[in-house]
Design a protein around this motif. Structure first.
Motif, short mmCIF file in Angstrom:
data_model
loop_
_atom_site.label_atom_id
_atom_site.label_comp_id
_atom_site.label_asym_id
_atom_site.label_seq_id
_atom_site.Cartn_x
_atom_site.Cartn_y
_atom_site.Cartn_z
N ARG A 136 0.84 -1.19 0.00
CA ARG A 136 0.00 0.00 0.00
C ARG A 136 0.88 1.25 0.00
O ARG A 136 2.01 1.22 0.51
CB ARG A 136 -0.90 0.03 1.23
CG ARG A 136 -0.18 0.23 2.55
CD ARG A 136 -1.11 0.62 3.70
NE ARG A 136 -2.11 -0.37 4.02
CZ ARG A 136 -3.40 -0.21 3.76
NH1 ARG A 136 -3.83 0.90 3.18
NH2 ARG A 136 -4.27 -1.15 4.09
N PRO A 137 0.39 2.36 -0.55
CA PRO A 137 1.12 3.62 -0.41
C PRO A 137 1.02 4.11 1.04
O PRO A 137 0.14 3.68 1.79
CB PRO A 137 0.39 4.57 -1.36
CG PRO A 137 -0.98 4.01 -1.48
CD PRO A 137 -0.85 2.52 -1.35
N LYS A 138 1.92 5.00 1.39
CA LYS A 138 1.88 5.56 2.74
C LYS A 138 0.64 6.42 2.90
O LYS A 138 0.39 7.32 2.10
CB LYS A 138 3.13 6.41 2.98
CG LYS A 138 3.19 7.04 4.36
CD LYS A 138 4.45 7.88 4.50
CE LYS A 138 4.47 8.62 5.83
NZ LYS A 138 5.70 9.45 5.96
N PRO A 154 -8.47 -0.67 1.54
CA PRO A 154 -9.03 -0.38 2.87
C PRO A 154 -8.19 -1.02 3.96
O PRO A 154 -7.53 -2.05 3.73
CB PRO A 154 -10.43 -1.01 2.81
CG PRO A 154 -10.72 -1.19 1.36
CD PRO A 154 -9.41 -1.39 0.67
N LEU A 155 -8.20 -0.43 5.13
CA LEU A 155 -7.45 -1.03 6.24
C LEU A 155 -7.91 -2.46 6.47
O LEU A 155 -7.08 -3.36 6.69
CB LEU A 155 -7.63 -0.20 7.51
CG LEU A 155 -7.01 1.21 7.47
CD1 LEU A 155 -7.36 1.98 8.74
CD2 LEU A 155 -5.50 1.13 7.29
N ILE A 156 -9.22 -2.68 6.42
CA ILE A 156 -9.78 -4.03 6.49
C ILE A 156 -10.60 -4.25 5.23
O ILE A 156 -11.61 -3.58 5.02
CB ILE A 156 -10.68 -4.21 7.73
CG1 ILE A 156 -9.91 -3.86 9.01
CG2 ILE A 156 -11.20 -5.64 7.81
CD1 ILE A 156 -10.77 -3.88 10.26
N ASN A 185 -0.34 -5.81 4.53
CA ASN A 185 -0.70 -4.42 4.24
C ASN A 185 -1.38 -3.76 5.43
O ASN A 185 -1.23 -2.55 5.66
CB ASN A 185 -1.60 -4.35 3.00
CG ASN A 185 -0.83 -4.01 1.74
OD1 ASN A 185 0.09 -3.19 1.77
ND2 ASN A 185 -1.18 -4.65 0.64
N PHE A 186 -2.11 -4.54 6.20
CA PHE A 186 -2.70 -4.03 7.44
C PHE A 186 -1.58 -3.65 8.42
O PHE A 186 -1.59 -2.57 9.01
CB PHE A 186 -3.60 -5.10 8.05
CG PHE A 186 -4.32 -4.67 9.29
CD1 PHE A 186 -5.40 -3.80 9.22
CD2 PHE A 186 -3.94 -5.16 10.53
CE1 PHE A 186 -6.07 -3.41 10.37
CE2 PHE A 186 -4.60 -4.77 11.68
CZ PHE A 186 -5.68 -3.89 11.61
#
Length: 225
Positions: free
Chosen positions: A84-86, A189-191, A204-205
């Motif tokens: 994921r991007p920052k 998405p975070l989740i 990624n989480f």
């Protein structure tokens, strides 16, 4: 950081107060022992932290900063093009060194619970051992910070003192850390909608949380050391 550093004003904010809610509940009653004097933690100057050895806090916070940036680098390399991007974060810069230590303590204990909760999802993959290693480093950070704030060394982010640490669900982690996230900048998405199902989802989480921790220390450690 080992005495009374000069600080600049920064706005106090709802996101930080929400994140600290469980920390403040217990810490407000915890004494700090300085020489022969024992007083309430919050009776001390917000620009003061106790120290065991000369330069101890400075060295430890610089080590934590280095560790969190190393965790980001490892996850970026492991995920490659799937990383994921920052995200963009808010409300990370702290006004006082005591605020910095309390948010740091909450972040590290959240990290411990997050990794502990995610490890079963990595069973049978080559990522299990590195993730477990990161979890142990987060726990060492958390133990130092609990001690610094005169809390039980094994107290978790929910202020429970246990012989077995607390695993957090992804939803609990997002409830604690999510208020600091402004924008995922096109990342997942975070989740995900179906939950954390694949190793890529889990890593990624973890990367989102490590980005948050690294940014927090990159902003605050130079200010307070």
């Amino acid at each position: 950081m080992d005495s009374c550093p000069r600080t600049e004003s920064a706005p106090r904010n709802d996101a930080r107060r929400s994140f600290l809610k469980t920390v403040l509940t217990t810490a407000a009653a915890a004494p700090v022992v300085l020489g022969a004097t024992s007083t309430s933690l919050f009776a001390q100057s917000p620009d003061y932290l106790p120290t065991l050895y000369r330069g101890w806090n400075v060295r430890n916070f610089q080590d934590i900063l280095s560790d969190e940036n190393a965790h980001v680098e490892y996850l970026l390399n492991g995920l490659g093009t799937a990383a994921r991007p920052k995200p963009t974060f808010k409300n990370l810069l702290q006004s006082h060194v005591l605020d910095f230590a309390m948010v740091s303590r909450a972040l590290e204990n959240t990290g411990v619970g997050a990794y502990l909760g995610a490890l079963p999802l990595l069973a049978g993959t080559p990522y299990l051992s590195p993730a477990g290693s990161i979890a142990l480093i987060e726990a060492r950070h958390a133990g130092y910070l609990n001690t610094l704030l005169n809390l039980p060394i094994t107290q978790n982010v929910k202020n429970q003192k246990e012989a077995f640490d607390l695993a957090l669900t992804p939803e609990e982690v997002v409830a604690l850390a999510g208020p600091f996230v402004v924008d995922l900048n096109g990342g997942p998405p975070l989740i995900p909608a179906g939950g954390l199902q694949s190793p890529i989802d889990v890593l990624n989480f973890a990367l989102a949380l490590e980005f948050l921790e690294a940014e927090f220390y990159n902003l605050n450690v130079p200010k307070f050391t």
